[in-house]
Enzyme design. Structure first.
Site, PDB file in Angstrom:
ATOM      1  N   HIS A  74      -1.713   4.828   3.153  1.00  0.00           N
ATOM      2  CA  HIS A  74      -2.087   3.452   3.479  1.00  0.00           C
ATOM      3  C   HIS A  74      -1.003   2.942   4.422  1.00  0.00           C
ATOM      4  CE1 HIS A  74       0.616   2.324  -0.116  1.00  0.00           C
ATOM      5  NE2 HIS A  74       1.278   1.950   0.964  1.00  0.00           N
TER       6      HIS A  74
ATOM      7  N   HIS B 152       7.888   8.345   4.718  1.00  0.00           N
ATOM      8  CA  HIS B 152       8.298   7.154   5.468  1.00  0.00           C
ATOM      9  C   HIS B 152       9.413   6.432   4.723  1.00  0.00           C
ATOM     10  CE1 HIS B 152       5.165   5.439   2.803  1.00  0.00           C
ATOM     11  NE2 HIS B 152       5.372   4.201   3.211  1.00  0.00           N
TER      12      HIS B 152
END
Ligand code: DHB
Ligand code: FE
Length: 287
Positions: free
Chosen positions: A12, A193
């Site tokens: 997402h 990330h």
């Protein structure tokens, strides 16, 4: 009886939601990201799930530091897209499935997993971006969704092992529901990330792809990877990936796999970057 037919795994990223909502999907930066989801959109039209059990994480939107449930199941009739600072995304409200959700809560809690019951919550990009990626830009989501929120924001976070075993308990719960529902389970968040600190911008393609290999072929071994490895190798927000083990745990397991009953890999996609994140997406079908 209800049945888990397939699992969908996807990252997402709030910027993906913004690109969709602001009509930027045709821009050079975004084209290869969205191309990775063309297959899923077509496939879903054929699959026609009755319910999606969607494992996601809230980003201090529904839950603040005041209260941090490790695992929270949404038992509400509906959920509104949250205002994350720029107004709520212009996407449909999410319709729940209170009856199946209550049944899963009953079964999983009696199976020794502690869940928080959530009768009211708004849902942020952790849930609405995967819905947009897989179902496209629609006037209404095609089926009810049971949101299942996992704390991967504030330490301590649950272990991969716990998530994997919880997935098995969720499968048992769904398979004991007395209606012939076609249920999909989605694992979302990740991949590598890091959004803050000196390592902000960290991406680790090699680690991500090894994670995907093991998610498919060695989920039990993968479940033993400690949380510190995720953080070291995939960045502080890479820990979101631990949620994929819940969905994988609900699919055919390793012993079944050895008997030749492994889930079929219908789609696999990896792309860097989308905003600050490596994007991964896999579809597995149970046989
Ligand atoms: C980004 C990624 C996330 O998982 C998130 O929750 C917020 C931002 C990003 O890549 O910018
Ligand atoms: Fe996130």
């Amino acid at each position: 009886m209800a049945k888990i037919s397939a699992s969908v795994f996807t990252s997402h990223v709030p910027a993906i939601g913004a690109a969709l909502d602001l009509g930027k999907t045709g821009e050079d930066y975004w084209k290869p990201v969205f191309a990775g989801y063309d297959f899923a959109k077509q496939w879903e039209k054929e699959q026609k799930p009755d319910v999606v059990f969607l494992v996601f994480n809230d980003h201090a939107t529904a839950f603040s530091l005041d209260m941090i449930p490790t695992f929270a199941i949404g038992t509400a009739a509906e959920y509104q897209p949250a205002d994350e600072g720029w107004g709520p995304r212009p996407v449909p409200k999410v319709i729940g499935h209170p009856k199946l959700a209550a049944h899963i809560a009953q079964s999983v809690i009696q199976d020794d997993f502690d869940l928080t019951i959530v009768n009211k919550m708004d849902v942020d990009h952790g849930l609405t971006v995967p819905l947009s990626l897989i179902f496209g830009q629609v006037d209404a989501w095609p089926c009810p969704v049971i949101p299942f929120a996992v704390n991967v924001v504030q330490y301590p976070v649950p272990s991969g092992r716990r998530c994997f075993m919880l997935g098995k308990a969720i499968r048992k719960a769904i398979e004991s529901y007395d209606e012939p529902l076609n249920v999909q389970i989605w694992g979302t968040g990740g991949m590598s990330h890091q959004l803050q600190g000196p390592r902000a911008g960290l991406i680790n393609r090699e680690w991500d792809n090894a994670f995907l290999d093991r998610l498919i072929n060695d989920p039990e071994g993968l479940s033993k990877v400690p949380h510190i490895d995720y953080v070291r190798e995939a960045g502080s927000e890479g820990i979101e990936l631990v949620m994929w083990l819940i969905a994988r745990g609900a699919m055919s397991d390793v012993n079944e796999t050895k008997k030749g009953n492994a889930p079929t890999v219908r789609h696999r996609f990896y792309h860097v970057p989308a905003s600050n994140t490596a994007v991964g997406h896999v579809i597995l079908e149970n046989n």
